[in-house]
Structures are given as structure tokens and as C-alpha cells.
Design an enzyme around this catalytic site. Sequence first.
Site, PDB file in Angstrom:
ATOM      1  N   GLY A 109       0.814  -1.219   0.000  1.00  0.00           N
ATOM      2  CA  GLY A 109       0.000   0.000   0.000  1.00  0.00           C
ATOM      3  C   GLY A 109       0.844   1.264   0.000  1.00  0.00           C
ATOM      4  O   GLY A 109       0.337   2.356   0.231  1.00  0.00           O
ATOM      5  N   GLU A 122       1.867   2.900  -2.333  1.00  0.00           N
ATOM      6  CA  GLU A 122       1.406   3.862  -3.343  1.00  0.00           C
ATOM      7  C   GLU A 122       0.064   4.458  -2.940  1.00  0.00           C
ATOM      8  O   GLU A 122      -0.535   5.217  -3.683  1.00  0.00           O
ATOM      9  CB  GLU A 122       1.247   3.157  -4.699  1.00  0.00           C
ATOM     10  CG  GLU A 122       2.506   3.174  -5.543  1.00  0.00           C
ATOM     11  CD  GLU A 122       3.614   2.344  -4.938  1.00  0.00           C
ATOM     12  OE1 GLU A 122       3.332   1.225  -4.490  1.00  0.00           O
ATOM     13  OE2 GLU A 122       4.760   2.838  -4.886  1.00  0.00           O
ATOM     14  N   TRP A 137      11.819  -9.320 -15.043  1.00  0.00           N
ATOM     15  CA  TRP A 137      10.953  -9.433 -13.869  1.00  0.00           C
ATOM     16  C   TRP A 137      11.032 -10.850 -13.307  1.00  0.00           C
ATOM     17  O   TRP A 137      10.101 -11.314 -12.654  1.00  0.00           O
ATOM     18  CB  TRP A 137       9.510  -9.047 -14.213  1.00  0.00           C
ATOM     19  CG  TRP A 137       9.383  -7.574 -14.395  1.00  0.00           C
ATOM     20  CD1 TRP A 137       9.371  -6.904 -15.578  1.00  0.00           C
ATOM     21  CD2 TRP A 137       9.296  -6.569 -13.367  1.00  0.00           C
ATOM     22  NE1 TRP A 137       9.284  -5.552 -15.351  1.00  0.00           N
ATOM     23  CE2 TRP A 137       9.232  -5.321 -14.012  1.00  0.00           C
ATOM     24  CE3 TRP A 137       9.266  -6.623 -11.967  1.00  0.00           C
ATOM     25  CZ2 TRP A 137       9.136  -4.114 -13.306  1.00  0.00           C
ATOM     26  CZ3 TRP A 137       9.172  -5.422 -11.273  1.00  0.00           C
ATOM     27  CH2 TRP A 137       9.115  -4.188 -11.941  1.00  0.00           C
ATOM     28  N   ASP A 194      11.856   1.038  -3.494  1.00  0.00           N
ATOM     29  CA  ASP A 194      11.565   0.145  -2.372  1.00  0.00           C
ATOM     30  C   ASP A 194      12.778  -0.702  -2.033  1.00  0.00           C
ATOM     31  O   ASP A 194      13.501  -1.137  -2.933  1.00  0.00           O
ATOM     32  CB  ASP A 194      10.478  -0.867  -2.729  1.00  0.00           C
ATOM     33  CG  ASP A 194       9.193  -0.262  -3.189  1.00  0.00           C
ATOM     34  OD1 ASP A 194       8.171  -0.574  -2.613  1.00  0.00           O
ATOM     35  OD2 ASP A 194       9.214   0.529  -4.157  1.00  0.00           O
ATOM     36  N   ASN A 227       8.821   2.146  -0.346  1.00  0.00           N
ATOM     37  CA  ASN A 227       8.969   3.591  -0.490  1.00  0.00           C
ATOM     38  C   ASN A 227       8.061   4.339   0.485  1.00  0.00           C
ATOM     39  O   ASN A 227       7.032   3.836   0.904  1.00  0.00           O
ATOM     40  CB  ASN A 227       8.588   3.979  -1.918  1.00  0.00           C
ATOM     41  CG  ASN A 227       7.155   3.595  -2.243  1.00  0.00           C
ATOM     42  OD1 ASN A 227       6.890   2.426  -2.487  1.00  0.00           O
ATOM     43  ND2 ASN A 227       6.238   4.536  -2.206  1.00  0.00           N
TER      44      ASN A 227
END
Lengths: 529, 218
Positions: free
Chosen positions: A182, A184, A460, A295, A250
Site C-alpha cells: 500500500g 502507493e 521481472w 523500495d 517507499n
Amino acid sequence: MIRIALLIALTASAQVPYERLLKPEAGNWLMYSGNYSGWRYSALDLLTPANVRGLKVKWMYQARTQEKFETTPLVADGIMYLTRPENEVFALDAETGRTLWTYVHRNPERTFNCCGKVNRGLAILNNRLFMNTLDMHLIALDARSGRELWKVKMHDHEAAGGYASPGAPLALQGKVVVGMAGGERGVSGFLDGYDAATGKRLWRFNTIPQPGEANFGTWAGDSWKTGGASTWNSGAYDPELNLVYWGTSNPWPDYNGDFRKGDNLYSCSVIALNADTGKLAWYYQFTPHDLHDWDATQIPVLVDGLYQGKQRKLMAWPNRNGFYYLLDRATGEFLFAKNFVRQTWVKSFDAKGRPEVIPGNEPTPDGNTSVFPGVDGAANWMSHSYSPSTKLLYTFAREERRVFTKDEPRHPTTAPDAAVGRPFRRRPRFAPEESWGKVMAIDPLTGDTKWEHKVLSPPWSGVMATAGGLVFGGTLEGVVFALDARSGERLWHFMGNDRVYSSPISFISNGKQLLSLPVGDVLITFGLD
Amino acid sequence: MWLALVACTALAQDAAALYRAQCSYCHGARGEGGRGPDLTTGRYKHGDLFTTIRNGVKGTEMPAVRASDDDVRRLAEYVKSLARVDSAAVSGDPAFGHALYEANCGACHETVGPDLAGVARRGAAFVRESILEPGKEIAMGYRAIRVMVKDGAAIEGIRLNEDDTSIQIRDTRGQLRSLLKAGIVEIDRSKPSLMPSFAGRLDDKQIDALIAFLRELR
């Protein structure tokens, strides 16, 4: 006939007590990273540089999902357990891929994931499987039947801008450690420990210090209340120190630090918590006052080694911000940092590991195009791997040219949904050749690169090293590969033709070493004839 | 006729409702952009709308849509309908433009260049720029590439697909080629467009005529 009998017998006794998690057998894959040290290493040596060219598809599992298929399956005694999006659990016969049972958790229509309705996998302990969900539940299932044993709500998933829980939980002795996402969405981060038997919450560590707690006051004004600092990937554990290690996300808002002046602890950090109490032993912040969404949610890699003449318990960490770090994991002491991709933002580090930042790297309203690494970082959530046989750390790094745009974020609790929009500005486009990926072999004690294997696009996928001397992974275009762990030479590949968004595992079935990796929405399992 | 119309409108409404529910919070109520890009320019960097909407855009916030393929097709049509049509007057003579097109553009655009039907709705300025500075912005899926293979031959064309083991090309004669990288000596990507610049070769009047002609190619 023999095989059927065997499977039933094993199912009935499939006990994975904590003792087995402490020393996972080479033939099983009992936790997200393969072991508590976060190695994603297979101690199997049946596949070797000499025979790997004979690898073939053995079976496929069709997930039939449009979401990114990011799961890491577990394998215990002939049974594979995996999740598919959103929160469904499958038990498969590891030899054939045939389904044994399924469990479905239905999320509400709206969940608050940032980047797809994904789930990265399960934890197992005794006869129990644990899954956390996008609507913030933690669920325990009976591994034999798929029956639900308990389900607890970790947090209101609709609070603030919205919470979700996509990472794999980590099972310890009698308990399960679970993170949340969460960053963001203006949430307030935490890491939880639950009783594996009952689902009762044993502790919660707030990743943003609350008033009265140590280190409160590194966020201007009220910004700590919505600062993010989530714990959306999985962690590692040192049983001797009884410390759980977890990376944090972040700070919120990502690209605009105007109203959250300060270091913003403990965002973009690694935290070391006592596994019984959830109390902080130490922390190290990789990126103080992050403005780039870098992050620190990579999987911690725990290695022991001689550092400056002293045998030490260490932690190796290729970070999203472009630097490889070596820390002392008993004390959190910063030992050194060295960039492993192109970087433009750090001038130097002081003795405590605080970066001296080069001005001009901040996101700008029109888009700053001269910052490296890019938005998705040099490393992200995909696993690194450590091989005790080569003593090398393998990482699938991203060299990427991107744009950092400073935006005016809406407030998650006070601004209505309609105000979500960011003013859109045309983004400069970069030629595909300006970005690429590379598997790197790094000496964890020095940070020196031993070899690099370049691939077309920033990946990825994570990597997995094996005792047989191979490193496996997959590209965004779907090329599944085996590299020579000593030279980086590509020895084998398979054209999967769809994106790889996960990290490989290896296990034994019927005496043969198999390898599984999701490619597109298909989990492909490879083996020799 | 009436029934068909009702059905059509109902489908369009479905698409609008889907768009409102699943897309507008990122792309804006009328596609003007927000958290996701502006969808009203009629220019799509990812090319095929169906694929973009079906699968999302890897590594970005653009998700794979949760809807049936039919719905995705409708959404793609709906997204197209959000494009603003450039209604500025054009002065050129379409018949003259047609002749210029046949002489300068058609052969290439019918083998390796993109289909130019509808391209003019992106605006006269865009078409003018495409003619004068082709390399500036490359139509998605039309990057030029030049490959030297082991026997010394060079293959030039459009890069259709690529991974670490092979590359797929439509060569300048329109032939589809697939080459294993093991057999490739050198890949040259330094000239991003196959289209030559017409700066100094076509004057303003000729370009206006071409634009007028392309506007009729809807």
C-alpha cells in the site's frame, strides 16, 4: 499402482515441522526462498552443465489467468502447492501436474493492489499452508485436504488509500510472519506475527514509528500518518539470532517529498525484528527520504564469511536503488556499498552508510530523464540467489532508462476518489536498446562482479543457483535459460514466448531433478528424460 | 434496421460503462489522461489496442482488463472513438495528393510501412512531421533494423519481434524472415525508421495535398 499408493501414504504423513524448515532437504522446496537465509538455492546436483542441454518440458499447469503469474510453488514430499491469482490454492501431484485439491478465497470486486491482483506464494508448517490475501486476510489451510482451518483479518483493506497483501508469508516456529502492501496508497506500514495454530496476532511492528516510539519524528507534520513504508515482499530469518529480516517500501507519496521532509524512517530500509516479540533489534535505511520509489523490498540474503579478517554473520543486498550492500546482520553495521548498475544519485557513503546525494536527481514536473537506475529499479522483488558452492551471489539486474515525474498526489484519506488523476505530461520515449537486463555473479564479500550475462530487456524474473553448477531464470520475452554458474555462459534455453514474472524452484520427483517456473500464465516443469 | 441500431447502441453503452468502471479512474472520464496517458490523441505507442487492453502493459500500472474478449474488442473501439478528430481546414488538393502518394509513398507503405488509413485523424502537424522527420517518433512495431548474418549478407527491414535467441523481420521486399541470433554477426539499430525524409523533396503545397489525400483514407 505403486505410485498411487505412495502418494496417498505421503499425503497422510506430510508433516513439515519447524525442524524440517531449519534444514530443508534438497529434494523439496519448503519455503518461498528455499531456505531461511533467502538463498533460492537448490542443493540438487543431478542437473549439471554436462547434461542440462537435455532438459525438456515434463508437464504444464495452466493457470488461465490474465494477471501476472508471480507465484513460487512449494514442494513437499511429492506434492506441489501453489497459488494462482487472485487467491486460489492448488495442490498438484509434483510428478504429473494433476490437481489434487483446490481452495478459493474470493476477494471483493475492488482490491487495493498497486500492480496487478497478484500473489507470490504460500508458507507451510506442520500440516498447514498459509496464504495472505488481497483483502488483507491471513488463511490457514489443511495441506492434506485444502480445508480452511482459520481465517483472520489483518487490517481493514479499505482504510486510507487501501491495503493489500500479495507477498509470501514466512513460517517460523509456531508462527507466521506476514507483510502488507500500500506504499502507493498512503497507508501506514507494519509487519505482523501470528500464532500458526490459532491465527491470533502475536505482535505488530509499525514500520513508521508512532508517537512515543523510538525514532518518531523523521516525517514533517502529519505525513507519518500516511507514509506507506509497507512490507510487500517476503523476508529471511536467522534462527541463531532469532531475528526476522524484512525490507520496507517507499515512503508515500512516491515522487513528491515536499510535505514529508525528513528521513522518513523506516521506509526503504531493512528491519531486524525479534521473532518472538516483534521488537526492533536494528534497522538500516538504504535510501533516506526516497523520491524515486526505490523500495527496499528485495529478499534479504544471509551469508557468513570472512570480512576484514573476521568471520561474520553478513547480509548481502542488491537494492532497487542500484547499490549492492553488505551489512553485519547481527548488528546492522554498514560495511560497504557498491553500485552494480549505472547510477547517478550517490556521491559517496559515510562510515554509517548514509549516502551523500548528488543534487539534480529529483523528479521534476516535466519529467527528469537523467536519473539512473529507473523507476522499477536495478533490483525489485524478484529473488537473488546465493550458491554456497561457488560462493557467489547471483542477481538478475535491470539497466533501465526511464522518466521521473513529480506529481501532485491526492491525499488518500481526505481527497475523494474523483481527484485521483495526475496531470498527464507527455513522457519522452527511449529506444528499447537504452534498457536491458543482465544476470550478474557478484562476490558478496567484495561486491566485485565475476561475470555478466546480458539479455534483451530488463527482467521481472529472479534467479536460482543449483549445486550442479547452474543458474536458472527467465526473460520478459519468455526465454527460460540455464547458465553456467562459473562463467555465465548460456548452456540451455527454452522459448516460452510469454513474460516471466517469478523465480524458479527445483525439487525431486521419482528420483529426478525437476525445475518449475511460471511463463505467461503457465507453470512449466522441466526435467531430463 | 431499428433493432440493429438498438443492439449497437446497447453494446456501445456496455463499452462506455466498462470504460467508466475500469478505465476512467486512470485515463480520465473522456480519455483525457491522468494516472494513465491521454487516450484522445489517436496515437497509440503500443499499437494494437486489443492486445494492450487485453494484456495490460508489463511493468506499468496499466492492468490486464478483466472482461471477455468481445468486451475487450468493444473497449478498443470505444478507446478509438475517444480520439479527437482533427477538423482544421486543409487547403491541399486530394487528387494531386493521390498522385504524389502513388509516386512517392504507396509502394513502400503497401509492403513494409504502416497502413496510413486513418492516420490523418492524428492531425496535419503529425503527418507533416512524419513526412519531414520520420525518425522522430517511430510507429510501434515499425522500428527499422539492419542485420549482418554470418555469410556476409545484410538484411534490412522492420523488427517484428525479438528475444535473446532470435529476431523476426519483415525485410524491405516485404518478406518475413526469422533469424537465429547464433547466426548473426551484427545488429544495427542506429537508423530507427526505414522511411526517408522528404524534407527538400516535397514543398508545402505538395505536403498539404498529401494530407488532404490521407484524410480521405479513413
